[in-house]
Design a protein around this motif. Structure first.
Motif, PDB file in Angstrom:
ATOM      1  N   GLY A 119      36.178  39.598  21.638  1.00 41.33           N
ATOM      2  CA  GLY A 119      35.362  39.476  20.440  1.00 41.33           C
ATOM      3  C   GLY A 119      35.268  40.691  19.549  1.00 41.33           C
ATOM      4  O   GLY A 119      34.521  40.681  18.566  1.00 41.33           O
ATOM      5  N   TYR A 120      36.033  41.746  19.854  1.00 41.04           N
ATOM      6  CA  TYR A 120      35.936  42.981  19.078  1.00 41.04           C
ATOM      7  C   TYR A 120      37.269  43.320  18.406  1.00 41.04           C
ATOM      8  O   TYR A 120      38.323  43.184  19.011  1.00 41.04           O
ATOM      9  N   THR A 121      37.178  43.789  17.154  1.00 41.14           N
ATOM     10  CA  THR A 121      38.339  44.416  16.537  1.00 41.14           C
ATOM     11  C   THR A 121      38.431  45.843  17.054  1.00 41.14           C
ATOM     12  O   THR A 121      37.479  46.370  17.644  1.00 41.14           O
ATOM     13  N   MET A 172      40.735  59.095  23.372  1.00 45.47           N
ATOM     14  CA  MET A 172      40.988  57.679  23.584  1.00 45.47           C
ATOM     15  C   MET A 172      42.240  57.292  22.822  1.00 45.47           C
ATOM     16  O   MET A 172      42.394  57.623  21.652  1.00 45.47           O
ATOM     17  N   THR A 173      43.149  56.575  23.482  1.00 44.52           N
ATOM     18  CA  THR A 173      44.353  56.108  22.811  1.00 44.52           C
ATOM     19  C   THR A 173      44.254  54.616  22.603  1.00 44.52           C
ATOM     20  O   THR A 173      43.771  53.887  23.451  1.00 44.52           O
ATOM     21  N   LEU A 214      35.284  48.233  18.207  1.00 46.05           N
ATOM     22  CA  LEU A 214      35.279  48.747  19.569  1.00 46.05           C
ATOM     23  C   LEU A 214      35.137  50.268  19.591  1.00 46.05           C
ATOM     24  O   LEU A 214      34.411  50.824  20.420  1.00 46.05           O
ATOM     25  N   SER A 215      35.825  50.936  18.691  1.00 48.59           N
ATOM     26  CA  SER A 215      35.765  52.400  18.642  1.00 48.59           C
ATOM     27  C   SER A 215      34.342  52.894  18.451  1.00 48.59           C
ATOM     28  O   SER A 215      33.924  53.880  19.059  1.00 48.59           O
ATOM     29  N   LYS A 216      33.569  52.192  17.619  1.00 49.95           N
ATOM     30  CA  LYS A 216      32.183  52.584  17.367  1.00 49.95           C
ATOM     31  C   LYS A 216      31.310  52.344  18.598  1.00 49.95           C
ATOM     32  O   LYS A 216      30.452  53.165  18.925  1.00 49.95           O
ATOM     33  N   VAL A 217      31.557  51.207  19.280  1.00 48.69           N
ATOM     34  CA  VAL A 217      30.706  50.837  20.414  1.00 48.69           C
ATOM     35  C   VAL A 217      30.872  51.799  21.586  1.00 48.69           C
ATOM     36  O   VAL A 217      29.898  52.167  22.254  1.00 48.69           O
ATOM     37  N   ILE A 218      32.123  52.219  21.857  1.00 43.72           N
ATOM     38  CA  ILE A 218      32.358  53.028  23.060  1.00 43.72           C
ATOM     39  C   ILE A 218      32.519  54.520  22.758  1.00 43.72           C
ATOM     40  O   ILE A 218      32.885  55.296  23.634  1.00 43.72           O
ATOM     41  N   ARG A 219      32.222  54.911  21.534  1.00 42.74           N
ATOM     42  CA  ARG A 219      32.382  56.320  21.150  1.00 42.74           C
ATOM     43  C   ARG A 219      31.589  57.244  22.070  1.00 42.74           C
ATOM     44  O   ARG A 219      32.099  58.259  22.562  1.00 42.74           O
ATOM     45  N   HIS A 220      30.333  56.925  22.327  1.00 38.09           N
ATOM     46  CA  HIS A 220      29.504  57.767  23.182  1.00 38.09           C
ATOM     47  C   HIS A 220      30.019  57.763  24.615  1.00 38.09           C
ATOM     48  O   HIS A 220      30.075  58.824  25.267  1.00 38.09           O
ATOM     49  N   PHE A 221      30.409  56.578  25.111  1.00 41.84           N
ATOM     50  CA  PHE A 221      30.939  56.481  26.470  1.00 41.84           C
ATOM     51  C   PHE A 221      32.164  57.376  26.640  1.00 41.84           C
ATOM     52  O   PHE A 221      32.271  58.112  27.634  1.00 41.84           O
TER      53      PHE A 221
END
Length: 268
Positions: free
Chosen positions: A31-33, A1-2, A37-44
């Motif tokens: 609403g995300y820093t 991810m870039t 965001l990196s933590k939320v979409i890490r699995h995706f």
């Protein structure tokens, strides 16, 4: 991810390069820093196949996630891209502003235009930035009535008819004042909707109870008016841009009937 910032992306969703087809999908969220965001979409991200690349552009709590896929089979590619696109929508649910490559101002403008509604702004701490952002969208003259940059308390009182007693009792940066600003500019401009901002952009002017970055925002649609107290981090420009984004998203959610009322804030 870039991770990138403030770089425009192409609105084209499909093209062919040699034997390969490319498909592009966008999801704009608020609403995300970048760290959150990196933590939320890490699995995706970890589940994406090699033929799908993800790019994330984040600025002032607005994020454009771009998925770009390349494969020789156009139907399979399209099916897969639609699936990943929907998965992103499911992850963020109420935080999604758009499922295509649009700015927050374009999304707001589209809603106003479709519903034949008008909007006006009463700006203190944002200093006309909301008006600037809204009028950057082509065709905004069909729904934007105008803006009052009520930087001084005299303008708040004399032009927008904010009660001086509310200003002296609660302060210019308060729920009572910002809601009165929204009501005042809507009446003055004969608009269906209104946005009002009052805050402390910094670097000076903060107090222990209302530090730099404190912003009250009110939005009005018809007879409904809602307000929120935010505490933005960053320099003066960051506070102004973040407040502008938040204000437009508040009105977008109110128009979509998905606005969630903020818990009561006592800042007296």
């Amino acid at each position: 991810m870039t991770m990138k910032k403030d770089k425009s992306t192409s609105k084209k969703t499909r093209e062919k390069i040699g034997d390969y087809y490319t498909e592009t999908r966008h999801v704009v969220i608020y609403g995300y820093t970048r760290q959150e965001l990196s933590k939320v979409i890490r699995h995706f991200v970890s589940q994406l196949p090699e033929f799908v690349k993800i790019t994330v552009e984040n600025a002032h709590l607005v994020t454009n996630i771009t998925l770009t896929g390349m494969n020789t089979g156009v139907e399979l590619l399209r099916f897969q891209m639609n699936r990943y696109h929907n998965n992103l929508n499911s992850i963020f649910t109420r935080d999604v502003v758009a499922m295509e490559d649009k700015t927050v101002a374009e999304v707001l403008g589209g809603l106003l235009h479709e519903r034949e509604l008008t909007v006006a702004c009463a700006e203190s701490c944002t200093g006309g930035n909301l008006a600037h952002r809204i009028t950057q969208v082509p065709g905004s003259s069909s729904y934007f009535q105008g803006s009052v940059v009520s930087y001084s308390n005299d303008v708040k009182a004399n032009v927008l008819h904010v009660e001086r007693s509310d200003i002296s009792t609660h302060g210019a940066v308060s729920k009572e004042v910002v809601e009165a600003m929204a009501q005042g500019v809507a009446k003055l401009m004969c608009s269906d909707c209104a946005i009002a901002t009052s805050g402390i952009a910094g670097p000076q002017g903060g107090t222990p109870l209302k530090p730099v970055g404190t912003v009250w925002i009110a939005v009005k649609y018809g007879e409904t008016i809602v307000s929120e107290c935010l505490h933005f981090k960053g320099d003066r420009n960051t506070v102004i841009e973040s407040a502008s984004n938040h204000a437009m998203v508040m009105l977008i959610n109110l128009l979509r009937n998905c606005y969630v009322v903020q818990e009561e804030v006592n800042d007296d």
